[in-house]
Enzyme design. Structure first.
Site, PDB file in Angstrom:
ATOM      1  CG  ASP A   1     -18.571  15.764   5.795  1.00 48.93           C
ATOM      2  OD1 ASP A   1     -18.685  14.822   4.990  1.00 48.93           O
ATOM      3  OD2 ASP A   1     -17.840  15.697   6.796  1.00 48.93           O
TER       4      ASP A   1
ATOM      5  NE  ARG B   1     -21.159  21.460  13.346  1.00 51.02           N
ATOM      6  CZ  ARG B   1     -21.707  21.072  12.205  1.00 51.02           C
ATOM      7  NH1 ARG B   1     -22.035  19.794  12.054  1.00 51.02           N
ATOM      8  NH2 ARG B   1     -21.930  21.905  11.223  1.00 51.02           N
TER       9      ARG B   1
ATOM     10  CE  LYS C   1     -24.117  24.956  12.264  1.00 48.54           C
ATOM     11  NZ  LYS C   1     -23.739  24.167  11.104  1.00 48.54           N
TER      12      LYS C   1
ATOM     13  N   GLY D   1       0.786  -1.230   0.000  1.00 45.46           N
ATOM     14  CA  GLY D   1       0.000   0.000   0.000  1.00 45.46           C
ATOM     15  C   GLY D   1       0.814   1.273   0.000  1.00 45.46           C
TER      16      GLY D   1
END
Length: 316
Positions: free
Chosen positions: A226, A198, A196, A42
């Protein structure tokens, strides 16, 4: 028309080769030959296919998903260019990953935006060109020149061309007010703000809407989307408060699951994004409109190479 200076070279990582090709075409050069492969375990293996000695090299690589893979590609390619005696290594990062952790919000938090900045500089970058950083203060994490491009002209021109009536530009949170104000000035529209909180990462809860949105066409503006939880929740709240219709826009379509499902079910007419991040087939939606940032990045590359002003691009 081909660009005549052979000392300007553009290379691309694997994160967004389509955008890199667009940029190279707009500049008038061919993409440099570079093979990025992997060893069996990898590890990333980079092989440059042409000489870069004495050249101003521009390496295009957003650090989008898979973020760690693309970040390592970026760092190793920078190292390869440095050891190949490039005159300058100008790293073009349309989307700067790890930018959301730009300060210590709680005790014992890392500051990953600064860590990534240190890695890029240590690898050997001479300059950065970024677009719509999540937080402007990230520019201060670098001790090399950083040109900060904005996609606002592209987004605003799109909405102006639609000739929408009774527009209100909405910031989905208090932190995005400056971005919303810039769009509102270009559109000649008032702004509204969603207050708002979160409670956890990728979890948002609408509290209040500040401003008049009843009977208006609302345009939500953010730097990135996202999981689309914030935008979907904001669109629902706006419609409940009497908005006529809701558009959403952002520069960086991260679109992590379950973003597409949320967008499909949300009362959003269109989601207008740019191609700083390549959207794979599994993340496409009829609601998504993709605008290209290739011309802006290409112009900035030419200006850096020719030692002309970048800020003049956005003065009008």
């Amino acid at each position: 028309m081909a660009y005549q200076d052979a000392k300007l070279k553009i290379f691309s990582g694997n994160a967004n080769p389509l955008l890199a090709s667009e940029i190279a075409n707009a500049v008038g050069v061919e993409l440099g030959r570079c093979q990025i492969a992997h060893f069996r375990d990898g590890e990333v293996r980079v092989t440059l296919g042409e000489s870069v000695r004495g050249c101003n090299v521009f390496l295009i690589q957003p650090t989008s998903a898979p973020v760690n893979e693309h970040l390592m590609e970026l760092l190793i390619t920078i190292d390869a260019l440095k050891r190949a005696s490039a005159k300058s290594i100008n790293v073009v990062i349309p989307y700067y990953g790890y930018a959301r952790q730009d300060r210590k919000a709680r005790a014992r938090d890392p500051i990953t935006a600064k860590l990534v900045a240190d890695l890029i500089q240590t690898a050997g970058a001479s300059r950065l060109i970024c677009m719509d950083l999540h937080a402007g203060q990230i520019q201060g994490f670098f001790n090399i020149p950083l040109d900060h491009l904005v996609a606002m002209p592209i987004l605003s021109d799109y909405f102006l061309a639609k000739n929408l009536n009774d527009i209100v530009v909405v910031s989905p949170d208090l932190g995005g007010v400056t971005r919303a104000r810039r769009l509102s000035e270009r559109l000649g529209a008032p702004i509204a703000i969603i207050d708002k909180r979160r409670p956890a990462p990728n979890v948002a809860e609408v509290m209040n809407i500040i401003g008049d949105i009843a009977g208006k066409t609302a345009i939500l503006i953010d730097d990135m989307i996202d999981t689309a939880g914030t935008i979907a929740l904001a669109a629902e709240a706006l419609m409940e408060k009497g908005a006529k219709e809701v558009y959403a826009s952002c520069t960086h379509p991260v679109l992590s699951p379950p973003a597409i499902e949320r967008l499909e079910s949300a009362p959003i007419k269109e989601l207008v994004v740019t191609n700083t991040i390549m959207i794979p087939p599994g993340k496409h939606s009829e609601k998504i409109v993709v605008l290209s940032v290739a011309e802006i990045i290409a112009e900035s590359i030419l200006r850096v190479h020719e030692m002309r002003s970048i800020s003049e691009m956005f003065d009008t």
